[in-house]
Write a protein that holds these residues in place. Sequence first.
Motif, mmCIF file in Angstrom:
data_model
loop_
_atom_site.group_PDB
_atom_site.id
_atom_site.type_symbol
_atom_site.label_atom_id
_atom_site.label_comp_id
_atom_site.label_asym_id
_atom_site.label_seq_id
_atom_site.Cartn_x
_atom_site.Cartn_y
_atom_site.Cartn_z
ATOM 1 N N LEU A 1 -37.857 44.143 -31.642
ATOM 2 C CA LEU A 1 -36.432 44.461 -31.523
ATOM 3 C C LEU A 1 -36.117 45.736 -32.310
ATOM 4 N N ARG A 2 -36.832 45.907 -33.394
ATOM 5 C CA ARG A 2 -36.629 47.078 -34.246
ATOM 6 C C ARG A 2 -37.925 47.276 -35.032
ATOM 7 N N GLY A 3 -38.752 48.196 -34.560
ATOM 8 C CA GLY A 3 -40.032 48.378 -35.243
ATOM 9 C C GLY A 3 -40.984 49.206 -34.400
ATOM 10 N N MET A 4 -42.272 49.050 -34.664
ATOM 11 C CA MET A 4 -43.277 49.855 -33.983
ATOM 12 C C MET A 4 -44.301 48.979 -33.296
ATOM 13 N N ALA A 5 -44.806 49.472 -32.161
ATOM 14 C CA ALA A 5 -45.866 48.772 -31.450
ATOM 15 C C ALA A 5 -46.862 49.803 -30.948
ATOM 16 N N GLY B 1 -35.425 50.366 -31.348
ATOM 17 C CA GLY B 1 -34.264 50.058 -32.170
ATOM 18 C C GLY B 1 -33.232 49.378 -31.289
ATOM 19 N N ARG B 2 -32.295 48.681 -31.931
ATOM 20 C CA ARG B 2 -31.330 47.886 -31.166
ATOM 21 C C ARG B 2 -30.301 48.797 -30.480
ATOM 22 N N ASN B 3 -29.942 48.428 -29.245
ATOM 23 C CA ASN B 3 -29.128 49.334 -28.423
ATOM 24 C C ASN B 3 -27.621 49.047 -28.463
ATOM 25 N N GLY B 4 -27.186 47.990 -29.153
ATOM 26 C CA GLY B 4 -25.752 47.717 -29.271
ATOM 27 C C GLY B 4 -25.075 47.378 -27.949
ATOM 28 N N HIS B 5 -25.864 46.998 -26.964
ATOM 29 C CA HIS B 5 -25.337 46.897 -25.593
ATOM 30 C C HIS B 5 -25.571 45.523 -24.976
ATOM 31 N N ALA B 6 -26.672 44.887 -25.301
ATOM 32 C CA ALA B 6 -27.023 43.619 -24.664
ATOM 33 C C ALA B 6 -27.931 42.846 -25.620
ATOM 34 N N ALA C 1 -31.421 32.746 -31.773
ATOM 35 C CA ALA C 1 -32.474 33.775 -31.839
ATOM 36 C C ALA C 1 -32.547 34.369 -33.241
ATOM 37 N N GLU C 2 -33.504 35.277 -33.434
ATOM 38 C CA GLU C 2 -33.704 35.869 -34.762
ATOM 39 C C GLU C 2 -32.420 36.569 -35.244
ATOM 40 N N ASP C 3 -32.252 36.589 -36.568
ATOM 41 C CA ASP C 3 -31.034 37.095 -37.200
ATOM 42 C C ASP C 3 -30.619 38.483 -36.714
ATOM 43 N N GLU C 4 -31.606 39.368 -36.539
ATOM 44 C CA GLU C 4 -31.308 40.774 -36.298
ATOM 45 C C GLU C 4 -30.676 41.046 -34.930
ATOM 46 N N VAL C 5 -30.663 40.022 -34.060
ATOM 47 C CA VAL C 5 -30.076 40.191 -32.725
ATOM 48 C C VAL C 5 -28.572 40.446 -32.812
ATOM 49 N N LEU C 6 -27.936 39.883 -33.851
ATOM 50 C CA LEU C 6 -26.484 40.011 -34.005
ATOM 51 C C LEU C 6 -26.137 40.705 -35.316
#
Length: 369
Positions: free
Chosen positions: A96-100, A110-115, A225-230
Amino acid sequence: MRVEAISGFGVKGPAAFLVEIDGRRLLLDCGEGPDNKRRPDLSGIGTLDAVLVSHGHLDHIAALDLVPPEVPVFMTALVHDLAGDTLTRPTSALPLRGMADILGLRVTTGRNGHAPGGVWLHIADAAANESLLYTGDVSRESALYPFDMPPPATLAIVDASYGDYDEPLDIGAAKLVAMAGEGPLLLPAPADGRGLEMAVVLARSGAHVRLCPAHRHIAEAVIAAEDEVLTAHGRAALAGMLSNAGPLDAGAAPEGVMIVAKPALGSGLGRELAVKWRDEPSVRIAFTGHVGSGTLAAELVGEGRASFVRWNVHPPLSDLKAVIAAIAAVEVLPAFLDRTKLPALYAALPQARFATSGVMASVPESAPR
Ligand SMILES: [Zn+2]
């Protein structure tokens, strides 16, 4: 590095962008719609090494069945979990926010603030010291979904859905709050998008919010879901709204703010209720996003039965300008905007180095400029 809009440049159409980077061929999104179930033409695309998906809206994922089954598809776990029947193939996880590391390429998200679970994608070619940033759809104004400002990149594909429109979300939100105070209000919206954002803001204004089962399901999944979603505020507001929200079904009496899934009213509960109350003017109907041609939504707006109040889920011009400044790209492809509206955008942001076609290529460091 070369970027080609298979679909998504010069039209409010489905997303599908081909990227050739460091010898790999990637497809970014593969959607359908939003109008007339339009699909990208992948017939001449050649081999693909992977598909990276920004978020789960139909115009970004609903044509994934066009991609050969052996090509791996990457998306965040939450996008996968919420996609339901739209998705008929296995996928690999994106952070959701990181590297792969994907096929040897460094992909940052990074999170898109959209969905819920949606991301922007930054893909680096370390050897050539260049990179691509794809925003997918983004918004800086969501009360629920966090937005991480993307890093610099050589080339960029940015969400220019609103062109030179520049009204902040607060204005549309205030209009809906006022409508909610005047009597029953039916609000069709995507359950995995602005529907829950509107629910939270309207509940905070004192309106009695009622949710269709699809919205309730997504709200519960997002909270679990995981905390960082919201955002932290968003999590508390969503939980509070959900515990006070009333139910909504086909037998419901018109009362309060009724938020139903499927923004075009193509099928389901929203369509049933809109048809049932079509001749009851005491029930207002408002559409808050793109009204697809040939839909019941377009019909109701066209005959004056329903109103249109935009609820921003894409960047207005000031936010687009800030995002483009942060990315600082050599060339920027403005995505998802009808070509008739491109000249006004070019004129409104003269400092942005916009592409004027659907193809961009980086100039190697050694080549004369
Ligand atoms: Zn979207």
